[in-house]
Design a protein around this motif. Structure first.
Motif, mmCIF file in Angstrom:
data_model
loop_
_atom_site.group_PDB
_atom_site.id
_atom_site.type_symbol
_atom_site.label_atom_id
_atom_site.label_comp_id
_atom_site.label_asym_id
_atom_site.label_seq_id
_atom_site.Cartn_x
_atom_site.Cartn_y
_atom_site.Cartn_z
ATOM 1 N N VAL A 9 -9.742 13.395 -45.327
ATOM 2 C CA VAL A 9 -9.910 11.934 -44.358
ATOM 3 C C VAL A 9 -10.402 12.677 -43.569
ATOM 4 O O VAL A 9 -10.017 13.775 -42.630
ATOM 5 C CB VAL A 9 -8.204 11.660 -44.351
ATOM 6 N N LYS A 10 -10.984 11.832 -43.149
ATOM 7 C CA LYS A 10 -11.618 12.148 -42.235
ATOM 8 C C LYS A 10 -11.296 11.289 -40.686
ATOM 9 O O LYS A 10 -12.351 10.029 -40.486
ATOM 10 C CB LYS A 10 -13.601 12.798 -42.499
ATOM 11 N N ILE A 11 -11.037 11.839 -39.583
ATOM 12 C CA ILE A 11 -10.578 11.320 -38.519
ATOM 13 C C ILE A 11 -12.008 11.255 -37.354
ATOM 14 O O ILE A 11 -11.216 12.397 -36.986
ATOM 15 C CB ILE A 11 -9.055 11.288 -37.758
ATOM 16 N N VAL A 12 -12.153 9.642 -37.124
ATOM 17 C CA VAL A 12 -12.823 9.203 -36.052
ATOM 18 C C VAL A 12 -12.949 9.096 -34.769
ATOM 19 O O VAL A 12 -12.168 7.689 -34.541
ATOM 20 C CB VAL A 12 -14.399 9.146 -36.585
ATOM 21 N N ALA A 13 -11.871 9.987 -33.529
ATOM 22 C CA ALA A 13 -11.163 9.825 -32.025
ATOM 23 C C ALA A 13 -12.449 9.321 -31.386
ATOM 24 O O ALA A 13 -12.652 10.233 -30.901
ATOM 25 C CB ALA A 13 -9.419 10.676 -32.522
ATOM 26 N N THR A 14 -12.173 7.742 -31.182
ATOM 27 C CA THR A 14 -13.374 7.343 -29.989
ATOM 28 C C THR A 14 -12.643 7.400 -28.464
ATOM 29 O O THR A 14 -11.058 7.406 -28.691
ATOM 30 C CB THR A 14 -14.204 6.321 -30.776
ATOM 31 N N HIS A 15 -13.168 6.680 -27.707
ATOM 32 C CA HIS A 15 -12.562 6.661 -26.460
ATOM 33 C C HIS A 15 -11.502 7.983 -25.391
ATOM 34 O O HIS A 15 -10.373 7.377 -25.118
ATOM 35 C CB HIS A 15 -11.753 5.135 -26.575
ATOM 36 N N ALA A 16 -12.261 9.124 -25.868
ATOM 37 C CA ALA A 16 -10.756 9.994 -25.869
ATOM 38 C C ALA A 16 -10.682 10.785 -24.535
ATOM 39 O O ALA A 16 -12.070 9.491 -23.740
ATOM 40 C CB ALA A 16 -11.215 11.335 -26.369
ATOM 41 N N GLY A 17 -10.021 11.511 -24.029
ATOM 42 C CA GLY A 17 -10.690 11.921 -22.707
ATOM 43 C C GLY A 17 -10.224 10.527 -21.409
ATOM 44 O O GLY A 17 -9.372 9.991 -21.697
ATOM 45 N N TYR A 18 -11.344 9.984 -20.369
ATOM 46 C CA TYR A 18 -11.172 9.881 -19.465
ATOM 47 C C TYR A 18 -12.830 8.321 -20.164
ATOM 48 O O TYR A 18 -12.645 7.753 -18.732
ATOM 49 C CB TYR A 18 -11.809 10.114 -17.979
ATOM 50 N N SER A 19 -12.863 8.694 -20.918
ATOM 51 C CA SER A 19 -13.975 7.505 -21.242
ATOM 52 C C SER A 19 -13.720 6.209 -21.134
ATOM 53 O O SER A 19 -14.492 5.086 -20.864
ATOM 54 C CB SER A 19 -14.549 8.003 -22.791
ATOM 55 N N ASP A 20 -12.780 5.780 -21.364
ATOM 56 C CA ASP A 20 -12.529 4.179 -21.187
ATOM 57 C C ASP A 20 -11.357 3.835 -19.956
ATOM 58 O O ASP A 20 -10.199 3.661 -19.612
ATOM 59 C CB ASP A 20 -11.251 4.129 -22.115
ATOM 60 N N HIS A 21 -12.584 4.220 -18.575
ATOM 61 C CA HIS A 21 -12.230 4.663 -17.877
ATOM 62 C C HIS A 21 -11.157 3.183 -16.810
ATOM 63 O O HIS A 21 -10.273 3.253 -16.529
ATOM 64 C CB HIS A 21 -13.551 5.193 -16.658
ATOM 65 N N ALA A 22 -11.825 2.156 -17.420
ATOM 66 C CA ALA A 22 -11.601 0.933 -16.982
ATOM 67 C C ALA A 22 -9.689 0.999 -17.015
ATOM 68 O O ALA A 22 -9.108 0.160 -16.199
ATOM 69 C CB ALA A 22 -12.094 -0.107 -17.083
ATOM 70 N N ASP A 23 -9.461 1.026 -18.738
ATOM 71 C CA ASP A 23 -7.809 0.667 -19.094
ATOM 72 C C ASP A 23 -7.424 1.585 -18.479
ATOM 73 O O ASP A 23 -5.681 1.220 -19.107
ATOM 74 C CB ASP A 23 -8.396 0.553 -20.674
ATOM 75 N N GLY A 24 -7.457 2.606 -17.861
ATOM 76 C CA GLY A 24 -6.578 3.541 -17.253
ATOM 77 C C GLY A 24 -5.110 4.150 -18.200
ATOM 78 O O GLY A 24 -6.038 4.383 -19.123
ATOM 79 N N ALA A 25 -4.860 4.911 -17.399
ATOM 80 C CA ALA A 25 -3.192 6.112 -18.385
ATOM 81 C C ALA A 25 -3.012 5.483 -19.612
ATOM 82 O O ALA A 25 -3.048 6.023 -20.520
ATOM 83 C CB ALA A 25 -2.280 5.878 -17.730
ATOM 84 N N SER A 26 -3.452 4.613 -19.689
ATOM 85 C CA SER A 26 -2.606 4.058 -21.112
ATOM 86 C C SER A 26 -3.594 4.345 -22.380
ATOM 87 O O SER A 26 -3.159 4.267 -24.014
ATOM 88 C CB SER A 26 -2.071 2.072 -21.253
ATOM 89 N N HIS A 27 -4.788 3.964 -22.238
ATOM 90 C CA HIS A 27 -5.713 4.175 -23.265
ATOM 91 C C HIS A 27 -6.291 5.463 -23.072
ATOM 92 O O HIS A 27 -6.666 5.732 -23.806
ATOM 93 C CB HIS A 27 -6.853 3.088 -23.084
ATOM 94 N N GLN A 28 -6.208 6.472 -22.190
ATOM 95 C CA GLN A 28 -7.290 7.881 -21.318
ATOM 96 C C GLN A 28 -6.238 8.845 -22.126
ATOM 97 O O GLN A 28 -5.872 9.545 -22.081
ATOM 98 C CB GLN A 28 -7.111 7.730 -20.462
#
Lengths: 260, 314
Positions: free
Chosen positions: B100-119
């Protein structure tokens, strides 16, 4: 409570098969009690409650081959009933009978919850609800590529407290997985006690129905009743769940059952 | 070191590429097909695209089932919410060593606008604790392009690829190397100190090395994109050469890449070491770069820490 189909399902020669399944169950039940005498950490009552379901599926329905899409899969999502699976596999000669009493020994392949290292175990389980999602995935790929295999998943009633069950059964219904059959070991108990005391689940069959599953009932300790239900499930054009009413002591003390 | 490309746009293209090469590649997502660009695969291969709805735990188990039946599932989702299925990754995927290959996007601070819940700042720690799984953090789209097909089509077994969203400054575009699982790559030679990093902050590490060069300090920069298995040999040999290691990561300083490197060095060759990363939850901002500066992960802050290490005031 048990609603069987009235039409004759079994052909005359099939009584021989029922006798064979009955014999295996009787022997496997003895095996379980011997295992328990050697190892008190096995989940004896959950194993006795699932024994007839496991044996009936394995002996009558599960066809194995090396081709993953044209074989059947048995997933014991309620992994704590592993000893019952091992006992039936031993009676079928798939694992050595002498291994049974070694369960949980440091050098034994038999773990308290199923591992794929054990011959005859299709999927490793032990964390509740996860076997169900895996079953949905297998059934989805088989259907997508036109394979003939079916997926049978055994789950518990307490297991249905897990949110992942909701995620899995809504997806299976959306995909119309008519090659997926779930058997619920409806024994009325979860780890801390009676489901009535912890979290009543009388509404659960209605939820499955509302989502789009075919819902059937069976007596989970009666082979004929289970067969009648599975035969009906095989004809279904949508995923089917069979609520198999059981007691945690199986038929060891069936007269004292407290099935909800 | 110029040109900005998007991780997720590249991911969409790469998914289509592997889909064309192998007909058992399927893409699974949990209602973020558009956000992850997995939809680009879905539009091309409708029958091999599964949107399971907003159900990350089931998504992982479902993918495990697809793999058991012979498919190569690529699971795509936001890194934060894939963590919600961590115990499923443990028990349904890693325990059976499934492909199974898991590709996790939006990691780190990259989802800058969405804040703590998404980072996602804890995912590397969680994933690298699991047996069997390969953990990779590509620096830029060139790095992703280099490793993707190998990890999806050649390697048999579970993989976790950690990506940002859009911000992906080009770092390795002009560097020639073949990707191999388990290797670290020196992308700038130096002998006074080594800055080890992965992901987009590798760009900031390079900027720091350039600033330090102006002060007469020779800093080596290492791309540690393979977090698990990690390149023990390279890390020890670089530690022997420079005697000072600074790790820069867009992740908690607990259990991440710094910890992985510290585990190696503490047991094989202890040297002066410092880990620069996050120690608390993120917040909303107008850009990814703004957050990197705010949390001290920009080139200038990194250079300052390196100077402290060089002057042995770490």
């Amino acid at each position: 409570m048990v609603k069987g189909d009235a039409k004759p399902i079994l052909k005359p020669f099939e009584s021989i098969e029922i006798e064979r399944i009955t014999t295996v169950i009787e022997e496997a039940r003895k095996d379980l009690l011997v295992m328990y005498n050697h190892e008190k950490h096995i989940h004896l009552e959950s194993s006795l409650s699932s024994l007839e379901i496991i044996a009936t599926l394995l002996l009558r329905y599960i066809k194995r081959s090396a081709d993953p899409i044209n074989r059947d899969w048995l997933i014991l999502s309620k992994g704590h009933a592993a000893p019952a699976l091992y006992a039936v596999l031993a009676e079928l000669g798939i694992i050595p009978k002498s291994e049974l009493v070694k369960i949980n020994s440091i050098n034994s392949v038999l773990q308290n919850h199923p591992e794929v290292a054990v011959p005859g175990v299709d999927i490793a389980t032990g964390s509740l609800a996860q076997g169900l999602s895996i079953g949905v995935g297998i059934a989805a790929w088989i259907k997508r590529v036109g394979g003939g295999g079916r997926v049978y998943v055994i789950i518990g009633d307490g297991e249905q407290d897990e949110g992942q069950v909701w995620e899995a059964i809504t997806h299976a219904a959306a995909l119309r997985l008519d090659n997926l059959i779930v058997v619920v070991d409806w024994n009325g108990h979860q780890l801390d006690g009676s489901v009535k005391d912890i979290k009543p689940k009388d509404y659960i069959p209605f939820v499955w129905k509302a989502i789009g599953w075919k819902v059937l009932w069976a007596n989970g300790h009666n082979i004929t009743s289970l067969i009648i239900a599975v035969e009906e499930a095989l004809e279904s054009d949508k995923p089917t769940v069979i609520f198999a009413q059981t007691t945690r002591r199986g038929r060891v003390s069936a007269s004292n059952n407290d099935v909800s | 070191m110029n040109g900005y490309k998007s991780f997720r746009e590249e991911l969409g293209k790469l998914l289509v590429d592997v889909g064309e090469k192998a007909e058992n590649v399927v893409v699974v997502t949990a209602d973020v097909g558009k956000s992850t660009r997995a939809i680009m695969f879905g539009e091309k291969f409708k029958d091999r695209y599964f949107n399971v709805g907003i159900a990350e735990q089931h998504m992982i188990g479902f993918a495990a089932g697809l793999a058991v039946a012979g498919a190569i599932p690529v699971v795509t989702g936001f890194a934060t919410f894939i963590m919600r299925g961590w115990e499923q990754i443990r028990n349904s995927v890693a325990r059976m060593n499934l492909n199974v290959k898991i590709v996790a996007t939006h990691a780190g601070y990259s989802d800058h606008a969405d804040g703590a819940s998404h980072q996602a700042l804890e995912d590397i720690a969680l994933m690298r604790a699991l047996p069997n799984i390969v953990v990779v953090v590509p620096a830029d789209v060139a790095d992703l392009r280099r490793c993707f097909e190998k990890l999806v089509l050649k390697h048999k077994g579970p993989v976790y690829i950690r990506l940002g969203r859009d911000y992906a400054p080009s770092i390795t575009e002009d560097i020639e190397y073949d990707y191999e699982i388990g290797r670290a790559y020196v992308i700038r030679e130096g002998h006074d100190v080594a800055i080890m990093s992965a992901g987009v902050v590798l760009y900031e590490a390079l900027k720091a090395a350039e600033d330090l060069a102006k002060l007469g300090i020779s800093a080596s920069v290492i791309n540690v994109l393979n977090v698990k298995p990690i390149d023990v040999e390279a890390i020890v040999s670089i530690a022997k050469k420079t005697g000072r290691i600074v790790v820069v990561e867009e992740h908690m300083v607990f259990g991440g890449i710094g910890s992985a490197i510290a585990e190696v060095l503490a047991q094989k060759y202890p040297v002066l070491m410092r880990i620069i990363g996050a120690s608390t939850f993120g917040r909303s901002a107008k850009s990814h770069e703004e957050l990197l500066s705010y949390y001290g992960l920009d080139g200038k802050s990194i250079a300052k820490t390196v100077l402290e290490v060089i002057r042995n005031r770490a």
